[in-house]
Scaffold this motif. Structure first.
Motif, PDB file in Angstrom:
ATOM      1  N   ALA A 153     -33.237  37.161  -9.226  1.00  0.00           N
ATOM      2  CA  ALA A 153     -33.298  35.711  -9.043  1.00  0.00           C
ATOM      3  C   ALA A 153     -34.614  35.165  -9.615  1.00  0.00           C
ATOM      4  N   ALA A 154     -35.696  35.898  -9.371  1.00  0.00           N
ATOM      5  CA  ALA A 154     -37.001  35.459  -9.875  1.00  0.00           C
ATOM      6  C   ALA A 154     -36.979  35.361 -11.399  1.00  0.00           C
ATOM      7  N   GLN A 155     -36.251  36.286 -12.035  1.00  0.00           N
ATOM      8  CA  GLN A 155     -36.091  36.261 -13.494  1.00  0.00           C
ATOM      9  C   GLN A 155     -35.463  34.955 -13.961  1.00  0.00           C
ATOM     10  N   ARG A 156     -34.626  34.397 -13.095  1.00  0.00           N
ATOM     11  CA  ARG A 156     -33.976  33.131 -13.440  1.00  0.00           C
ATOM     12  C   ARG A 156     -34.707  31.945 -12.805  1.00  0.00           C
ATOM     13  N   SER A 157     -35.940  32.182 -12.360  1.00  0.00           N
ATOM     14  CA  SER A 157     -36.806  31.160 -11.754  1.00  0.00           C
ATOM     15  C   SER A 157     -36.221  30.587 -10.459  1.00  0.00           C
ATOM     16  N   VAL A 158     -35.515  31.452  -9.705  1.00  0.00           N
ATOM     17  CA  VAL A 158     -35.057  31.074  -8.367  1.00  0.00           C
ATOM     18  C   VAL A 158     -35.812  31.954  -7.371  1.00  0.00           C
ATOM     19  N   GLY A 159     -36.621  31.334  -6.505  1.00  0.00           N
ATOM     20  CA  GLY A 159     -37.432  32.089  -5.548  1.00  0.00           C
ATOM     21  C   GLY A 159     -36.662  32.382  -4.279  1.00  0.00           C
ATOM     22  N   LEU A 160     -36.626  33.652  -3.880  1.00  0.00           N
ATOM     23  CA  LEU A 160     -35.951  34.061  -2.644  1.00  0.00           C
ATOM     24  C   LEU A 160     -36.889  34.914  -1.806  1.00  0.00           C
ATOM     25  N   GLN A 161     -36.709  34.861  -0.507  1.00  0.00           N
ATOM     26  CA  GLN A 161     -37.420  35.801   0.363  1.00  0.00           C
ATOM     27  C   GLN A 161     -36.407  36.644   1.104  1.00  0.00           C
ATOM     28  N   GLY A 162     -36.647  37.940   1.106  1.00  0.00           N
ATOM     29  CA  GLY A 162     -35.743  38.851   1.796  1.00  0.00           C
ATOM     30  C   GLY A 162     -36.157  39.055   3.236  1.00  0.00           C
ATOM     31  N   LEU A 163     -35.198  39.503   4.058  1.00  0.00           N
ATOM     32  CA  LEU A 163     -35.496  39.801   5.452  1.00  0.00           C
ATOM     33  C   LEU A 163     -36.566  40.886   5.558  1.00  0.00           C
ATOM     34  N   GLY A 164     -36.618  41.757   4.543  1.00  0.00           N
ATOM     35  CA  GLY A 164     -37.569  42.856   4.531  1.00  0.00           C
ATOM     36  C   GLY A 164     -39.026  42.426   4.708  1.00  0.00           C
ATOM     37  N   ARG A 165     -39.340  41.216   4.299  1.00  0.00           N
ATOM     38  CA  ARG A 165     -40.681  40.686   4.472  1.00  0.00           C
ATOM     39  C   ARG A 165     -41.039  40.453   5.926  1.00  0.00           C
ATOM     40  N   TYR A 166     -40.002  40.374   6.754  1.00  0.00           N
ATOM     41  CA  TYR A 166     -40.199  39.930   8.129  1.00  0.00           C
ATOM     42  C   TYR A 166     -40.000  41.058   9.146  1.00  0.00           C
ATOM     43  N   THR A 167     -39.789  42.268   8.642  1.00  0.00           N
ATOM     44  CA  THR A 167     -39.422  43.332   9.571  1.00  0.00           C
ATOM     45  C   THR A 167     -40.488  44.413   9.650  1.00  0.00           C
ATOM     46  N   SER A 168     -40.488  45.127  10.773  1.00  0.00           N
ATOM     47  CA  SER A 168     -41.372  46.281  10.925  1.00  0.00           C
ATOM     48  C   SER A 168     -40.769  47.456  10.165  1.00  0.00           C
ATOM     49  N   PRO A 169     -41.548  48.514   9.945  1.00  0.00           N
ATOM     50  CA  PRO A 169     -40.992  49.683   9.248  1.00  0.00           C
ATOM     51  C   PRO A 169     -39.806  50.309   9.997  1.00  0.00           C
ATOM     52  N   ASN A 170     -39.749  50.104  11.315  1.00  0.00           N
ATOM     53  CA  ASN A 170     -38.685  50.726  12.111  1.00  0.00           C
ATOM     54  C   ASN A 170     -37.433  49.876  12.241  1.00  0.00           C
ATOM     55  N   TYR A 171     -37.475  48.692  11.679  1.00  0.00           N
ATOM     56  CA  TYR A 171     -36.350  47.774  11.885  1.00  0.00           C
ATOM     57  C   TYR A 171     -35.054  48.337  11.330  1.00  0.00           C
ATOM     58  N   GLN A 172     -33.998  48.230  12.157  1.00  0.00           N
ATOM     59  CA  GLN A 172     -32.667  48.664  11.741  1.00  0.00           C
ATOM     60  C   GLN A 172     -31.810  47.424  11.563  1.00  0.00           C
ATOM     61  N   GLY A 173     -31.448  47.102  10.379  1.00  0.00           N
ATOM     62  CA  GLY A 173     -30.596  45.926  10.217  1.00  0.00           C
ATOM     63  C   GLY A 173     -30.212  45.807   8.767  1.00  0.00           C
ATOM     64  N   SER A 174     -29.157  45.069   8.507  1.00  0.00           N
ATOM     65  CA  SER A 174     -28.671  44.999   7.134  1.00  0.00           C
ATOM     66  C   SER A 174     -29.507  44.031   6.317  1.00  0.00           C
ATOM     67  N   PRO A 175     -29.525  44.211   5.002  1.00  0.00           N
ATOM     68  CA  PRO A 175     -30.307  43.350   4.110  1.00  0.00           C
ATOM     69  C   PRO A 175     -29.848  41.902   4.227  1.00  0.00           C
ATOM     70  N   ALA A 176     -30.779  41.006   4.047  1.00  0.00           N
ATOM     71  CA  ALA A 176     -30.447  39.588   4.163  1.00  0.00           C
ATOM     72  C   ALA A 176     -31.460  38.752   3.392  1.00  0.00           C
ATOM     73  N   ILE A 177     -31.076  37.524   3.123  1.00  0.00           N
ATOM     74  CA  ILE A 177     -31.965  36.563   2.471  1.00  0.00           C
ATOM     75  C   ILE A 177     -32.263  35.438   3.464  1.00  0.00           C
ATOM     76  N   VAL A 178     -33.532  35.016   3.526  1.00  0.00           N
ATOM     77  CA  VAL A 178     -33.903  33.882   4.362  1.00  0.00           C
ATOM     78  C   VAL A 178     -33.941  32.648   3.456  1.00  0.00           C
ATOM     79  N   PHE A 179     -32.982  31.756   3.657  1.00  0.00           N
ATOM     80  CA  PHE A 179     -32.902  30.572   2.811  1.00  0.00           C
ATOM     81  C   PHE A 179     -33.630  29.400   3.439  1.00  0.00           C
ATOM     82  N   GLY A 180     -34.723  28.976   2.824  1.00  0.00           N
ATOM     83  CA  GLY A 180     -35.349  27.723   3.235  1.00  0.00           C
ATOM     84  C   GLY A 180     -34.777  26.613   2.375  1.00  0.00           C
TER      85      GLY A 180
END
Lengths: 468, 468
Positions: A417-444
């Motif tokens: 997405a960044a290559q196409r100049s669309v900025g996204l933030q993934g859930l991974g930015r918000y989780t601890s190393p132990n977090y168990q959960g499926s990948p996700a995008i946080v849409f502002g």
């Protein structure tokens, strides 16, 4: 017309420009300072007599004498005996040249969460409020004010929090700060002084939270969040006696803390004599019904509620508040005093005017419909172009979570997405190393208009198809 | 017209006022919240059915249902089965009532140092600058800005410091902060991260300095100040590798650091690879000649220079800067980011406009003559009424030191003056426990007009005669 002099060595060039608005004395001083600083004049080197230099440059001898005296006072030059003036000090390593600042690359469409619609900032209302505040400010208002915050603003915010957030707030229960980051830092410092050692934080949660906790000399403990909000049973199992939560609209999942969890959390706080720190960051914006009131209203002795105008007006205003139990207020105000001696008084008075006059409420009302419409566009665009994305957390605020499915490549999608100049933030930015959960995008979607949202989602849908 | 209901117990009185601008729903919610919060409704207590309460209050059933639902979401109430609604949670200890803020007593004439003439604040110029800044601010300007500070303000301040302070400054060498207190906190945090352990401070010196140093996790080491400023030979004997100094106008003695000491200090810094932190707080105001340039200009690799507009404009503006060696800047900016995410952007842009437009210089020029006149009045009044007081430190700024004589009772004089509503600060506030020096008063005259200065000095002269 410039006069130049290079009597000592070709390196030492003193240049005076009579056309310049800068005085000749100032030009001469600066030229000599620069020559010393850059090592073109070395320690011990002898300068020409004031008479000689004055003649060479075509200026008065008094001007050269005054320059020499000034630079002697500053430590650049030193007078020896009658006439000899020498360089007193030159840095051992020549200082690097002044650098140019580097610009930051920006995304054309940025779904970054936590940014309100900055084009809707109520410029006229804010200027009106600044005008009122500045014109009527007393001399006392202009001095070092109460580090706890302007009493006028505290009264107004207390009434606002009672009215809009169901909080239990008097002016004396509030400390004005610059926003959540400072508010949490002050609160944690105050709690640490009371003996606190570890603080529970939400997982996933605000991406800087564990860093802020560590920076305060405390240990962060991650507690999971599910579809009802913070899992209080897990909190109970930790040794933490304080917890930072986002009950009205969880960061980043958007979940509203359920009534059962709210009660369990408050019971935990009473049992442990613990502290619940409520990050009340975007609760003004709820769409389907009235915003859920602040936790603080129900347990004012155990809840610290931190809010700001970063989402309701703009981050650039840098004003917020900490609503705290009475025993903590003085300590938090003292921390505020030690860290910056209080927030800017005129800004505080302007915000007070803005709220008192009803202009703040009017702005919120308007923004609620702006964000409501954008939320609708986001839901529709995803429904049309990327129906497999499951959107949650849309009850309030201006971000939502889209689960990508267990096996999806979150980082890959973000990079593409960044290559196409669309900025996204993934859930991974918000989780601890132990977090168990499926990948996700946080849409502002706060700072994106309908067209940008549609184009952004179309691009993402395209990428999702390619990756599938 | 108010409707009241007290169906449960006489304690639980719900009062609705149809004349109030607050909606009935909001009034009912708040009345129930307050009853729970104050323990008038206890956990488990059953509320009337929505139908019953609606009839009693003369409101629609839907309004009561919505109120119950809202308070269930917030954790105050809980629905059981079909109709029974009960109180879910009530605080174990009733929260204390909201308190009224207490006013602070003020002196009629206050010789408090460090306060500029707040009545001369350039209100119109500041409003003009705010208007320009706010009207032309881009959406990006309104977001979370660069924590290092607005690039525009940094460029303007760099040019200003080069021009006025003889500093060696580029925009990238500056971090914008809220003033000296925050500037020193950020700088010390950055130095501590580099391994610094102890910091020398002036004795006498800024009264909060050793506290600020300790708060940063560092050990303060007191180094004496004499009539040439900091005694660098004593600094050399300590183990400190950083020192905080006020070279342009020492706090509180008013001494200007002599050329020999400036050189000795910079040589120490080069030898030790140490850091000199320069508190450049009121150097804009020098009366007999041009202000002594910043130490930073001569040794940019070893000097951190901290300045602000607290003295030149007003403390309420809360803007300042840290000019630091390149290797420290990024760390200081990171500390700023962690502590408050940057100073208010619109204020920064307004200050940039104020300086760019020449209005700031014009204000300084005007204030230099205002303070110069007040300084003259102080000297004259002391000469006339209290000729035994020896005034020093008058070369710059707006405070001076008056020695009282070896055996004088500094605290007694201050207390007696306070009785007559004249505020004084003694040298004792500024000294370490080991300080050897005669009692003295630090006279601030920035925020006192000629009449107040005369009356204040007359009162003090009177007290000195009585005490003698």
């Amino acid at each position: 017309m410039a006069v130049e002099w290079s009597g000592l060595t070709p390196d030492v060039l003193l240049r005076l420009d009579r056309q310049s608005p800068e005085t000749l004395g100032s030009q001469l001083q600066n030229a000599l300072r620069t020559a010393v600083r850059e090592g073109r004049l070395q320690t011990g080197e002898r300068l020409p007599s004031s008479r000689k230099l004055a003649t060479d440059l075509g200026v008065s001898r008094g001007l050269v004498q005054a320059t020499y005296e000034q630079l002697e006072a500053e430590g650049y030059l030193r007078a020896f005996g009658g006439s000899a003036t020498r360089v007193a000090f030159s840095p051992q390593s020549a200082v690097t040249t002044l650098s140019k600042p580097t610009p930051v690359a920006r995304m054309e469409i940025d779904f970054i969460p936590g940014r309100p619609d900055l084009n809707s900032f109520p410029t006229r209302d804010w200027l009106w409020a600044c005008g009122e505040a500045t014109r009527t400010a007393s001399a006392t208002d202009l001095g070092y004010g109460d580090p706890q915050g302007s009493i006028r603003l505290r009264c107004v915010v207390a009434a606002y929090l009672q009215r809009v957030r169901g909080a239990f707030a008097g002016a004396d229960d509030l400390v004005i700060c610059s926003g959540f980051t400072q508010g949490i830092a002050l609160t944690l410092a105050a709690l640490r002084a009371e003996g606190l050692t570890s603080v529970a934080v939400e997982d996933p949660g605000h991406q800087d939270m564990h860093t802020l906790v560590r920076r305060a000399g405390l240990t962060p403990v991650f507690v999971p969040v599910d579809d009802q909000g913070l899992v209080v049973d897990e909190l109970v199992r930790t040794k933490a006696t304080a917890v930072i939560v986002t009950p009205a609209h969880q960061t980043p999942t958007g979940v509203v803390l359920s009534p059962e969890r709210r009660l369990a959390l408050l019971r935990w706080a009473e049992r442990m004599n613990g502290v619940v720190i409520e990050d009340d960051y975007d609760s003004e914006f709820r769409y389907d019904k009235q915003a859920v009131g602040s936790l603080q209203g129900l347990a004012a002795d155990h809840v610290v509620s931190i809010g700001s105008v970063s989402k309701s007006l703009a981050p650039a205003i840098r004003l917020g508040w900490v609503l705290a139990p009475r025993r903590l207020v003085a300590r938090i105000a003292e921390e505020k005093n030690r860290s910056d001696r209080g927030s800017p008084a005129l800004d505080q008075l302007a915000l007070a005017r803005l709220i008192e006059s009803g202009r703040f409420d009017r702005h919120l009302h308007r923004m609620r419909s702006v964000y409501g419409a954008r939320r609708g566009v986001l839901v529709e665009a995803i429904g049309e172009h990327a129906p497999n994305l499951e959107l949650t957390g849309l009850a309030a605020g201006f971000h939502a979570l889209a689960r990508l499915g267990e096996t999806a490549d979150e980082a890959g999608l973000i990079a593409a997405a960044a290559q196409r100049s669309v900025g996204l933030q993934g859930l991974g930015r918000y989780t601890s190393p132990n977090y168990q959960g499926s990948p996700a995008i946080v849409f502002g979607f706060g700072d994106l208009n309908a067209d940008a949202i549609k184009r952004g989602i179309t691009t993402i849908a395209d990428l999702l198809r390619q990756h599938a």
